[in-house]
Scaffold this active site. Structure first.
Site, PDB file in Angstrom:
ATOM      1  N   ASP A 282      39.469 -15.081  50.751  1.00 16.74           N
ATOM      2  CA  ASP A 282      40.382 -13.958  51.016  1.00 16.74           C
ATOM      3  C   ASP A 282      40.045 -12.723  50.180  1.00 16.74           C
ATOM      4  O   ASP A 282      40.929 -11.970  49.777  1.00 16.74           O
ATOM      5  CB  ASP A 282      41.848 -14.362  50.750  1.00 16.74           C
ATOM      6  CG  ASP A 282      42.212 -15.650  51.455  1.00 16.74           C
ATOM      7  OD1 ASP A 282      41.871 -15.770  52.638  1.00 16.74           O
ATOM      8  OD2 ASP A 282      42.826 -16.531  50.821  1.00 16.74           O
TER       9      ASP A 282
ATOM     10  N   LYS B  57      36.477 -10.203  52.938  1.00 14.87           N
ATOM     11  CA  LYS B  57      35.101 -10.305  53.458  1.00 14.87           C
ATOM     12  C   LYS B  57      34.984  -9.711  54.848  1.00 14.87           C
ATOM     13  O   LYS B  57      33.986  -9.106  55.173  1.00 14.87           O
ATOM     14  CB  LYS B  57      34.669 -11.771  53.548  1.00 14.87           C
ATOM     15  CG  LYS B  57      34.338 -12.387  52.223  1.00 14.87           C
ATOM     16  CD  LYS B  57      33.813 -13.806  52.399  1.00 14.87           C
ATOM     17  CE  LYS B  57      34.824 -14.750  53.003  1.00 14.87           C
ATOM     18  NZ  LYS B  57      36.007 -15.011  52.190  1.00 14.87           N
TER      19      LYS B  57
ATOM     20  N   GLY C 193      39.546 -17.063  59.140  1.00 15.76           N
ATOM     21  CA  GLY C 193      40.486 -15.978  59.382  1.00 15.76           C
ATOM     22  C   GLY C 193      40.065 -14.604  58.906  1.00 15.76           C
ATOM     23  O   GLY C 193      40.713 -14.011  58.065  1.00 15.76           O
ATOM     24  N   HIS C 194      38.960 -14.118  59.408  1.00 13.25           N
ATOM     25  CA  HIS C 194      38.570 -12.741  59.092  1.00 13.25           C
ATOM     26  C   HIS C 194      39.466 -11.760  59.836  1.00 13.25           C
ATOM     27  O   HIS C 194      39.668 -11.888  61.037  1.00 13.25           O
ATOM     28  CB  HIS C 194      37.140 -12.473  59.537  1.00 13.25           C
ATOM     29  CG  HIS C 194      36.139 -13.070  58.619  1.00 13.25           C
ATOM     30  ND1 HIS C 194      36.408 -13.369  57.315  1.00 13.25           N
ATOM     31  CD2 HIS C 194      34.858 -13.415  58.820  1.00 13.25           C
ATOM     32  CE1 HIS C 194      35.336 -13.878  56.762  1.00 13.25           C
ATOM     33  NE2 HIS C 194      34.391 -13.922  57.652  1.00 13.25           N
TER      34      HIS C 194
ATOM     35  N   GLN D  72      35.365 -18.725  53.182  1.00 15.02           N
ATOM     36  CA  GLN D  72      36.018 -19.157  51.929  1.00 15.02           C
ATOM     37  C   GLN D  72      35.372 -18.441  50.742  1.00 15.02           C
ATOM     38  O   GLN D  72      35.061 -17.274  50.887  1.00 15.02           O
ATOM     39  CB  GLN D  72      35.976 -20.684  51.778  1.00 15.02           C
ATOM     40  CG  GLN D  72      36.856 -21.435  52.769  1.00 15.02           C
ATOM     41  CD  GLN D  72      36.169 -21.722  54.084  1.00 15.02           C
ATOM     42  OE1 GLN D  72      35.020 -22.090  54.109  1.00 15.02           O
ATOM     43  NE2 GLN D  72      36.877 -21.548  55.173  1.00 15.02           N
TER      44      GLN D  72
HETATM   45  P1  GDP Z   1      38.925 -12.134  54.341  1.00 17.78           P
HETATM   46  O1  GDP Z   1      39.178 -13.401  55.086  1.00 17.78           O
HETATM   47  O2  GDP Z   1      37.995 -12.357  53.184  1.00 17.78           O
HETATM   48  O3  GDP Z   1      38.531 -10.992  55.220  1.00 17.78           O
HETATM   49  O4  GDP Z   1      40.258 -11.717  53.606  1.00 17.78           O
HETATM   50  P2  GDP Z   1      41.767 -11.569  54.093  1.00 17.78           P
HETATM   51  O5  GDP Z   1      42.127 -12.561  55.112  1.00 17.78           O
HETATM   52  O6  GDP Z   1      42.569 -11.536  52.850  1.00 17.78           O
HETATM   53  O7  GDP Z   1      41.786 -10.150  54.774  1.00 17.78           O
HETATM   54  C1  GDP Z   1      41.715  -9.065  54.007  1.00 17.78           C
HETATM   55  C2  GDP Z   1      42.855  -8.120  54.328  1.00 17.78           C
HETATM   56  O8  GDP Z   1      42.728  -7.048  53.455  1.00 17.78           O
HETATM   57  C3  GDP Z   1      42.799  -7.552  55.722  1.00 17.78           C
HETATM   58  O9  GDP Z   1      44.094  -7.287  56.169  1.00 17.78           O
HETATM   59  C4  GDP Z   1      42.004  -6.260  55.538  1.00 17.78           C
HETATM   60  O10 GDP Z   1      42.329  -5.279  56.483  1.00 17.78           O
HETATM   61  C5  GDP Z   1      42.468  -5.848  54.171  1.00 17.78           C
HETATM   62  N1  GDP Z   1      41.464  -5.132  53.391  1.00 17.78           N
HETATM   63  C6  GDP Z   1      40.120  -5.323  53.328  1.00 17.78           C
HETATM   64  N2  GDP Z   1      39.570  -4.448  52.461  1.00 17.78           N
HETATM   65  C7  GDP Z   1      40.578  -3.715  51.941  1.00 17.78           C
HETATM   66  C8  GDP Z   1      40.661  -2.667  50.975  1.00 17.78           C
HETATM   67  O11 GDP Z   1      39.678  -2.241  50.389  1.00 17.78           O
HETATM   68  N3  GDP Z   1      41.927  -2.198  50.699  1.00 17.78           N
HETATM   69  C9  GDP Z   1      43.061  -2.667  51.309  1.00 17.78           C
HETATM   70  N4  GDP Z   1      44.236  -2.164  50.965  1.00 17.78           N
HETATM   71  N5  GDP Z   1      42.993  -3.621  52.223  1.00 17.78           N
HETATM   72  C10 GDP Z   1      41.794  -4.157  52.532  1.00 17.78           C
END
Ligand code: GDP
Length: 425
Positions: free
Chosen positions: A13, A16, A40-41, A223
């Protein structure tokens, strides 16, 4: 002929999805190398919010071939549903390729995970209950069913008979559940096979050919490093191997192709489920990080545990993965904190550890040693260059670079694609 590995440096999370999407633009192939539909991207592209759990985010670009490599476990129903979702959003998924060697998630994997996790009660690992762990366990036990088995009905039936004999005993005699008839499974999976036929491929050869032709390949992890089956906080880990080494094993290519390893690191730390997390803040700061960062699982909807940045974890990830650069995400979430804490080492039983301790018992007891920095008030969502950031934010980035020993090349200042600072090298 460069290959780029992109992976998470914390407990997943890290944001990515957006980083991978950003980097994917310059790629020809994007390869998902481990995990299943537990990733879950979340991607915002052209103002559209897309939630992909299995298909690599490269699928959003028509010029990219998206690959699901050998080391991924595939739930065919989920894969087909995601393809339908993409088509409905006007995105053509026909460039997708799925490895013949990938293992399949079967209905008994889902059922067994549900009943065994329930049986474990408070000792449950808090898994996503998608059958991913049981599918990987069967792969290691050599009773797994692979994508290629779908195209030989006799083999599929034979393998299913062997595996179902045992699974059904466990389901009925230990967990008091209904047995699963082979016939129904064969019928469903042969139907999936027909629909998936245009997409299955010898992906190892496909990736190697692309590299030989000088095309750009991105190997995308799911992950994060601290959830790695070997190097993470076992048993509170995922059932596959997110670190760089496995990207190569899964894709089926040698290490000389990789010239870039990008570690995605969030400006603070979160963790879902149980297990050690030294910088967890169960007070107001943790609560605020969770609220401002919207830290709820995309797959499970679960509230994530939150805490301050942990540089010992970053150093560990840099070492394990051979990180060449960092993409720092969600820096904007830190705006408004009067002071910020960064964990530089741990104290365990009167001793100081600069690294993640090699023994899990020590890690469970690790107390963070913090360096305090001044925060900043400004909203940084409009910043597009390092110089646009308040000097306190610049200082924060520099400290993480110094402590991690890896340069930051990208900084996320908001969820939108354009809210990204590319640091001039
Ligand atoms: P992932 O599975 O690694 O992509 O992580 P998550 O499921 O936590 O998703 C990341 C969330 O953070 C999504 O809602 C993105 O739109 C948001 N996000 C990604 N980069 C940034 C950032 O630099 N700033 C903010 N505020 N949100 C971000």
């Amino acid at each position: 002929m460069p290959a780029t590995v992109v992976l998470g440096t914390q407990w997943g999370d890290e944001g990515k999805g957006k980083a991978v999407d950003y980097l994917a633009d310059g790629m020809d192939l994007v390869v998902r190398y481990q995990g299943g539909n537990n990733a879950g991207h979340t991607i915002i592209a052209e103002g559209r919010l897309l939630k992909l759990q299995l298909i690599p985010s490269g699928v959003l670009y028509p010029h990219i071939t998206s690959v699901i490599a050998d080391g991924v476990v595939v739930d065919p129903q989920v894969l087909l549903d995601e393809m339908t979702q993409l088509s409905e959003a006007g995105i053509d998924p026909s460039g997708l390729r799925v490895s013949l060697n990938a293992h399949l998630i079967m209905p008994y994997h889902l059922e067994l995970e549900k009943v065994t996790q329930r049986f474990l009660g408070k000792n449950a690992l808090g898994t996503t209950k998608r059958g991913i762990g049981p599918a990987y366990a069967d792969r290691a036990a050599r009773v797994g069913i692979r994508v290629q088995d779908l195209y030989d009905e006799a083999i599929l039936r034979e393998k299913l008979d062997v595996v179902l004999w045992e699974k059904n005993q466990v389901l009925t005699k230990i967990y008091n559940r209904m047995a699963m008839p082979a016939e129904r499974i064969v019928e469903d999976y042969l139907a999936y096979a027909e629909r998936l036929r245009p997409y299955v491929a010898d992906t190892g050869k496909l990736i190697d050919d692309a590299l030989r032709e000088g095309r750009h390949v991105m190997l995308e992890g799911a992950q994060g490093t601290m959830l790695d089956l070997d190097h993470g906080t076992y048993p509170f880990v995922t059932s596959s191997t997110p670190v760089t080494g496995y990207a190569l094993a899964s894709a089926g290519v040698g290490p000389h192709h990789v010239d870039r390893v990008v570690g995605i690191t969030k400006a603070y730390v979160t963790r879902v489920g149980a297990g050690p997390f030294p910088t967890e803040d169960t007070g107001e700061a943790g609560e605020q990080l969770g609220e401002r960062g919207h830290e709820f699982g995309t797959v499970t909807g679960r509230k994530r545990r939150c805490g301050w940045f942990d540089a010992a974890v970053l150093r560990y990830a840099a070492r394990l993965n051979g990180l060449s650069e960092l993409c720092l995400t969600k820096l904007d979430v830190l705006s408004g904190f009067p002071t910020l804490q960064v964990c530089t080492a741990y104290r365990v039983g009167g001793e100081t550890w600069d690294d993640v301790p090699p023994n899990q018992t020590l890690f469970h007891r690790a107390e963070p040693v913090y360096e305090e920095l001044p925060g900043w008030e400004e909203d940084i969502g409009e910043a597009r260059a390092l110089e646009d950031l308040p000097k306190e934010a610049q200082r924060y980035v520099e400290l993480l670079e110094d402590l991690g020993g890896v340069p930051v090349t990208m900084i996320g200042v908001g969820p939108a694609r354009e809210q990204t600072i590319v640091v001039a090298g």
